[in-house]
Design a protein around this motif. Structure first.
Motif, PDB file in Angstrom:
ATOM      1  N   UNK A  82     -26.463  39.086  28.481  1.00  0.00           N
ATOM      2  CA  UNK A  82     -27.047  38.744  29.763  1.00  0.00           C
ATOM      3  C   UNK A  82     -26.552  37.427  30.331  1.00  0.00           C
ATOM      4  N   UNK A  83     -27.230  37.017  31.385  1.00  0.00           N
ATOM      5  CA  UNK A  83     -26.847  35.821  32.128  1.00  0.00           C
ATOM      6  C   UNK A  83     -26.938  34.564  31.265  1.00  0.00           C
ATOM      7  N   UNK A  84     -27.954  34.473  30.410  1.00  0.00           N
ATOM      8  CA  UNK A  84     -28.099  33.276  29.566  1.00  0.00           C
ATOM      9  C   UNK A  84     -26.915  33.107  28.629  1.00  0.00           C
ATOM     10  N   UNK A  85     -26.470  34.182  28.014  1.00  0.00           N
ATOM     11  CA  UNK A  85     -25.332  34.104  27.093  1.00  0.00           C
ATOM     12  C   UNK A  85     -24.049  33.771  27.855  1.00  0.00           C
ATOM     13  N   UNK A  86     -23.890  34.350  29.038  1.00  0.00           N
ATOM     14  CA  UNK A  86     -22.714  34.055  29.859  1.00  0.00           C
ATOM     15  C   UNK A  86     -22.715  32.580  30.243  1.00  0.00           C
ATOM     16  N   UNK A  87     -23.875  32.089  30.689  1.00  0.00           N
ATOM     17  CA  UNK A  87     -23.995  30.687  31.091  1.00  0.00           C
ATOM     18  C   UNK A  87     -23.702  29.759  29.925  1.00  0.00           C
ATOM     19  N   UNK A  88     -24.252  30.071  28.765  1.00  0.00           N
ATOM     20  CA  UNK A  88     -24.043  29.224  27.578  1.00  0.00           C
ATOM     21  C   UNK A  88     -22.558  29.144  27.216  1.00  0.00           C
ATOM     22  N   UNK A  89     -21.903  30.291  27.176  1.00  0.00           N
ATOM     23  CA  UNK A  89     -20.480  30.317  26.786  1.00  0.00           C
ATOM     24  C   UNK A  89     -19.599  29.609  27.823  1.00  0.00           C
ATOM     25  N   UNK A 127     -19.933  25.850  27.595  1.00  0.00           N
ATOM     26  CA  UNK A 127     -19.122  25.316  26.494  1.00  0.00           C
ATOM     27  C   UNK A 127     -17.656  25.191  26.917  1.00  0.00           C
ATOM     28  N   UNK A 128     -17.149  26.232  27.576  1.00  0.00           N
ATOM     29  CA  UNK A 128     -15.751  26.203  28.018  1.00  0.00           C
ATOM     30  C   UNK A 128     -15.515  25.124  29.067  1.00  0.00           C
ATOM     31  N   UNK A 129     -16.476  24.940  29.974  1.00  0.00           N
ATOM     32  CA  UNK A 129     -16.324  23.913  31.014  1.00  0.00           C
ATOM     33  C   UNK A 129     -16.320  22.519  30.403  1.00  0.00           C
ATOM     34  N   UNK A 130     -17.120  22.320  29.358  1.00  0.00           N
ATOM     35  CA  UNK A 130     -17.151  21.012  28.691  1.00  0.00           C
ATOM     36  C   UNK A 130     -15.825  20.713  27.997  1.00  0.00           C
ATOM     37  N   UNK A 131     -15.161  21.745  27.531  1.00  0.00           N
ATOM     38  CA  UNK A 131     -13.881  21.572  26.835  1.00  0.00           C
ATOM     39  C   UNK A 131     -12.677  21.661  27.773  1.00  0.00           C
ATOM     40  N   UNK A 132     -12.925  21.883  29.067  1.00  0.00           N
ATOM     41  CA  UNK A 132     -11.824  22.028  30.030  1.00  0.00           C
ATOM     42  C   UNK A 132     -10.989  20.761  30.088  1.00  0.00           C
ATOM     43  N   UNK A 133      -9.691  20.937  30.283  1.00  0.00           N
ATOM     44  CA  UNK A 133      -8.750  19.806  30.278  1.00  0.00           C
ATOM     45  C   UNK A 133      -8.638  19.121  31.630  1.00  0.00           C
ATOM     46  N   UNK A 134      -8.927  19.874  32.708  1.00  0.00           N
ATOM     47  CA  UNK A 134      -8.821  19.255  34.032  1.00  0.00           C
ATOM     48  C   UNK A 134      -9.832  19.890  34.984  1.00  0.00           C
ATOM     49  N   UNK A 135      -9.914  19.304  36.184  1.00  0.00           N
ATOM     50  CA  UNK A 135     -10.878  19.789  37.174  1.00  0.00           C
ATOM     51  C   UNK A 135     -10.549  21.188  37.670  1.00  0.00           C
ATOM     52  N   UNK A 136      -9.291  21.521  37.746  1.00  0.00           N
ATOM     53  CA  UNK A 136      -8.901  22.853  38.218  1.00  0.00           C
ATOM     54  C   UNK A 136      -9.412  23.937  37.264  1.00  0.00           C
ATOM     55  N   UNK A 137      -9.290  23.687  35.982  1.00  0.00           N
ATOM     56  CA  UNK A 137      -9.787  24.655  34.996  1.00  0.00           C
ATOM     57  C   UNK A 137     -11.311  24.757  35.075  1.00  0.00           C
TER      58      UNK A 137
END
Length: 122
Positions: free
Chosen positions: A15-22, A25-35
């Motif tokens: 569901x939405x909660x699992x999508x948001x959580x994952x 996590x990916x946004x926190x590990x993103x290398x730049x603003x574009x990603x």
């Protein structure tokens, strides 16, 4: 078109909660603003638009490989209709009685099902 479920390795059945959580996590590990912007756009696509999420989930390809470390799947041997005797595979009398007489060699509504005493499965 790029599927966000496949791009970010998301499970379409969650569901939405699992999508948001994952995706968080990916946004926190993103290398730049574009990603980070691409991840946010995927999050908006999957959480704010239910019809689009459903379409993307249906278009996502299910994993068909066994998990890493698991033995490979065994293929079943093909059985032709002439090799299959439904009286042999119908283990329960209720199943055997429900089958048309033409499929089980005469056993049907007129005849009682065979006793289970001789059945090797019981």
């Amino acid at each position: 078109m790029d599927n966000p479920f496949e791009r970010y390795d998301l499970d379409p059945t969650e569901g939405i909660q699992a999508i948001t959580h994952r995706l968080k996590e990916l946004a926190e590990d993103a290398k730049d603003d574009a990603e980070r912007d691409r991840i946010r756009a995927a999050w908006e696509e999957l959480t704010l638009h239910p019809a689009r999420r459903l379409r993307a989930a249906l278009d996502a390809h299910p994993e068909s490989r066994p998990p890493l470390g698991a033995p490979p799947l065994r293929l079943r041997a093909r059985v032709t209709a002439t090799e299959l005797d439904l009286a042999d595979v119908a283990a329960r009398p209720s199943v055997l009685a429900a089958l048309p007489a033409s499929l089980v060699g005469g056993a049907g509504e007129d005849e009682p099902p065979p006793p289970l005493a001789g059945d090797p499965h019981f």
